[in-house]
Design a protein around this motif. Structure first.
Motif, mmCIF file in Angstrom:
data_model
loop_
_atom_site.group_PDB
_atom_site.id
_atom_site.type_symbol
_atom_site.label_atom_id
_atom_site.label_comp_id
_atom_site.label_asym_id
_atom_site.label_seq_id
_atom_site.Cartn_x
_atom_site.Cartn_y
_atom_site.Cartn_z
ATOM 1 N N ARG A 1 0.734 -1.200 -0.029
ATOM 2 C CA ARG A 1 -0.281 -0.226 -0.234
ATOM 3 C C ARG A 1 0.495 1.146 0.131
ATOM 4 N NH1 ARG A 1 -4.934 -1.220 3.995
ATOM 5 N NH2 ARG A 1 -3.408 -2.703 4.786
ATOM 6 N N HIS B 1 -2.686 -4.217 -4.335
ATOM 7 C CA HIS B 1 -2.253 -2.901 -4.731
ATOM 8 C C HIS B 1 -1.240 -1.541 -5.289
ATOM 9 C CE1 HIS B 1 -4.616 -0.041 -2.764
ATOM 10 N NE2 HIS B 1 -3.911 0.460 -2.367
ATOM 11 N N ASP C 1 -13.932 3.061 -4.290
ATOM 12 C CA ASP C 1 -12.124 4.794 -4.534
ATOM 13 C C ASP C 1 -11.713 4.407 -6.162
ATOM 14 O OD1 ASP C 1 -10.171 2.598 -4.221
ATOM 15 O OD2 ASP C 1 -10.213 3.791 -2.265
ATOM 16 N N LYS D 1 -13.287 8.761 -2.323
ATOM 17 C CA LYS D 1 -13.340 8.755 -1.124
ATOM 18 C C LYS D 1 -11.952 9.479 -0.664
ATOM 19 C CE LYS D 1 -10.110 5.575 0.270
ATOM 20 N NZ LYS D 1 -9.954 3.994 0.487
ATOM 21 N N ARG E 1 -9.632 10.494 2.359
ATOM 22 C CA ARG E 1 -8.910 10.296 3.607
ATOM 23 C C ARG E 1 -8.746 11.900 4.330
ATOM 24 N NH1 ARG E 1 -7.381 4.879 4.592
ATOM 25 N NH2 ARG E 1 -7.133 4.028 3.197
ATOM 26 N N TYR F 1 -2.366 5.457 10.893
ATOM 27 C CA TYR F 1 -3.688 5.270 9.884
ATOM 28 C C TYR F 1 -4.263 6.818 9.345
ATOM 29 C CZ TYR F 1 -8.185 4.230 9.200
ATOM 30 O OH TYR F 1 -9.463 3.450 8.066
ATOM 31 N N ILE G 1 -10.428 8.081 7.274
ATOM 32 C CA ILE G 1 -11.969 7.881 6.233
ATOM 33 C C ILE G 1 -12.718 8.890 6.459
ATOM 34 C CG2 ILE G 1 -12.920 6.823 4.269
ATOM 35 C CD1 ILE G 1 -10.157 5.282 4.872
ATOM 36 N N ASP H 1 -14.201 -3.814 -3.963
ATOM 37 C CA ASP H 1 -12.428 -2.912 -3.526
ATOM 38 C C ASP H 1 -11.085 -4.707 -3.761
ATOM 39 O OD1 ASP H 1 -10.359 -1.220 -2.599
ATOM 40 O OD2 ASP H 1 -11.001 -0.450 -1.110
ATOM 41 N N ASP H 2 -10.086 -4.015 -3.527
ATOM 42 C CA ASP H 2 -8.797 -4.334 -3.621
ATOM 43 C C ASP H 2 -8.951 -5.087 -1.995
ATOM 44 O OD1 ASP H 2 -8.035 -2.831 -2.220
ATOM 45 O OD2 ASP H 2 -6.124 -2.833 -3.506
ATOM 46 N N MET H 3 -9.143 -4.557 -1.386
ATOM 47 C CA MET H 3 -9.200 -4.820 0.390
ATOM 48 C C MET H 3 -9.711 -4.643 1.075
ATOM 49 S SD MET H 3 -5.644 -3.439 1.688
ATOM 50 C CE MET H 3 -4.066 -3.247 0.133
ATOM 51 N N ILE H 4 -10.921 -5.034 2.449
ATOM 52 C CA ILE H 4 -10.656 -4.747 3.428
ATOM 53 C C ILE H 4 -10.386 -4.295 4.384
ATOM 54 C CG2 ILE H 4 -13.172 -4.835 4.599
ATOM 55 C CD1 ILE H 4 -14.685 -5.414 2.061
ATOM 56 N N SER H 5 -9.609 -3.386 5.451
ATOM 57 C CA SER H 5 -9.190 -3.728 6.135
ATOM 58 C C SER H 5 -9.251 -3.652 7.508
ATOM 59 C CB SER H 5 -7.455 -2.745 5.748
ATOM 60 O OG SER H 5 -6.730 -2.732 7.081
ATOM 61 N N THR H 6 -9.715 -2.150 7.928
ATOM 62 C CA THR H 6 -10.263 -2.112 8.871
ATOM 63 C C THR H 6 -11.242 -1.666 8.614
ATOM 64 O OG1 THR H 6 -10.203 0.613 8.482
ATOM 65 C CG2 THR H 6 -8.340 -0.785 9.602
ATOM 66 N N GLY H 7 -11.963 -1.927 7.403
ATOM 67 C CA GLY H 7 -13.388 -1.577 6.814
ATOM 68 C C GLY H 7 -13.923 -0.398 6.566
ATOM 69 N N GLY H 8 -13.159 0.490 7.620
ATOM 70 C CA GLY H 8 -13.446 2.242 7.154
ATOM 71 C C GLY H 8 -13.613 2.844 5.488
ATOM 72 N N THR H 9 -13.452 2.152 5.065
ATOM 73 C CA THR H 9 -13.948 2.684 3.545
ATOM 74 C C THR H 9 -14.811 2.132 3.397
ATOM 75 O OG1 THR H 9 -11.394 2.514 2.660
ATOM 76 C CG2 THR H 9 -13.494 1.975 1.297
HETATM 77 C C1 R5P Z 1 -7.316 1.775 -0.622
HETATM 78 O O1 R5P Z 1 -6.695 2.537 -1.511
HETATM 79 C C2 R5P Z 1 -7.051 0.199 -0.468
HETATM 80 O O2 R5P Z 1 -8.219 0.366 -1.612
HETATM 81 C C3 R5P Z 1 -8.437 0.084 0.116
HETATM 82 O O3 R5P Z 1 -10.160 0.940 -0.345
HETATM 83 C C4 R5P Z 1 -7.863 0.315 1.538
HETATM 84 O O4 R5P Z 1 -6.970 -0.503 2.007
HETATM 85 C C5 R5P Z 1 -8.946 0.335 2.992
HETATM 86 O O5 R5P Z 1 -8.998 -0.164 3.846
HETATM 87 P P1 R5P Z 1 -10.132 0.222 5.168
HETATM 88 O O6 R5P Z 1 -10.733 -1.200 5.408
HETATM 89 O O7 R5P Z 1 -8.545 0.424 6.136
HETATM 90 O O8 R5P Z 1 -10.709 1.193 4.572
#
Ligand code: R5P
Length: 282
Positions: A85, A119, A162, A179, A181, A192, A195, A213-221
């Motif tokens: 990232r 990413h 995003d 999105k 930030r 961190y 968002i 999305d490519d990933m769900i990390s904290t889920g904030g997005t």
């Molecule tokens: C960011 O550019 C990535 O594509 C994801 O949107 C982001 O990393 C997701 O992270 P989080 O779940 O913490 O919002």
């Protein structure tokens, strides 16, 4: 091609590497069949997440054992690439950790990395970074196919939360949300950027929407994206990603806030409903 399979790949292949920890936390790696690597092309199956720093060091030990036994070449199958990232320098004194890790894998002797929705690459296909050959596969088509069951056969539109993830949805005529930030949190140890908003201006009355999305990390997005799409009148909203970390109770929040959440098994989770190996042609 000889396959060396880590225990953290045991959901998909029979492992043949023993990885343990010494009482002080140091990693211990034993490859019983290391002698078989002599003169061979070897493919290593080793997930680099969760606990990425330990996983990377275990890989260092695996690669060294293989080199000490005269391996001819090494490929790595690591479906989620950590550190991918940070591919930009936002302020002086940082580094591009994505490139640092690729350069490190190359110097370790990994000829090619086979990975999924990396990413910083943002497209499918071959790529090269600091000497490392990368084959980046995408889960987007398999995720869209799987989503059909979430909407009970009804039509749905696919959007990304995003612009960075727009490459995932373009093939399906999908649009991207915007999105915003905030800055890095000032206190605490966590690096961190909050968002602030995930917005889509169009009216979605009566439509079924899949947010990808490519990933769900904290889920904030994703949590904000789901809320906004619902606010815009969507009928049903499901969400998905290639990689699901589901930190900070985000799985619970997305399960209760949406009509369906699912990811692939690049990182095993309770909602890893799509198999990444079906998309990775080796
Ligand atoms: C960011 O550019 C990535 O594509 C994801 O949107 C982001 O990393 C997701 O992270 P989080 O779940 O913490 O919002």
């Amino acid at each position: 091609m000889l396959e060396i399979v880590s225990q953290n790949f045991s959901d998909l292949k029979a492992p043949n590497v023993e990885i343990k920890q010494f009482p002080d936390g140091d990693s211990y790696v034993w490859i019983q069949d290391a002698k078989k690597a002599e003169g061979k092309d070897v493919r290593i199956f080793h997930r680099l997440y969760p606990d990425q720093n330990s996983r990377i060091f275990e890989l260092v030990l695996i690669a060294n054992i293989l080199k000490e036994h005269g391996v001819k070449s090494m490929e790595l199958v690591a479906p989620y690439l950590p550190y991918a990232r940070q591919d930009k320098i936002w302020k002086d004194g940082e580094t591009k950790s994505a490139e640092v890790l690729c350069g490190f894998l190359h110097e370790l002797g990994i000829k090619k990395l086979i990975t999924v929705d990396c990413h910083f690459i943002k497209k499918e296909g071959p790529y090269k970074c600091r000497g490392l050959e990368i084959m980046n596969h995408s889960m987007s088509r398999a995720l869209v196919e799987h989503a059909k069951s979430k909407f009970g056969g009804e039509e749905f539109e696919v959007i990304s939360p995003d612009r960075g993830a727009s490459y995932l949805v373009e093939e399906f005529g999908g649009d991207s949300m915007k999105k915003t930030r905030g800055d890095y949190q000032k206190s605490g140890d966590e690096a961190y950027r909050t968002i602030e908003k995930v917005e889509y201006k169009k009216n979605l009355s009566g439509k079924n929407i899949l947010i990808m999305d490519d990933m769900i990390s904290t889920g904030g997005t994703m949590i904000r994206a789901v809320e906004n799409v619902k606010k815009n009148g969507a009928k049903k909203v499901a969400c998905c990603a290639a990689h699901g970390f589901f930190l900070k109770e985000s799985l619970f929040k997305l399960r209760t806030g949406s009509d369906g959440v699912f990811v692939s098994d690049t990182i095993p989770s309770p909602v890893s409903e799509v198999k990444f190996m079906d998309e990775v042609k080796l």
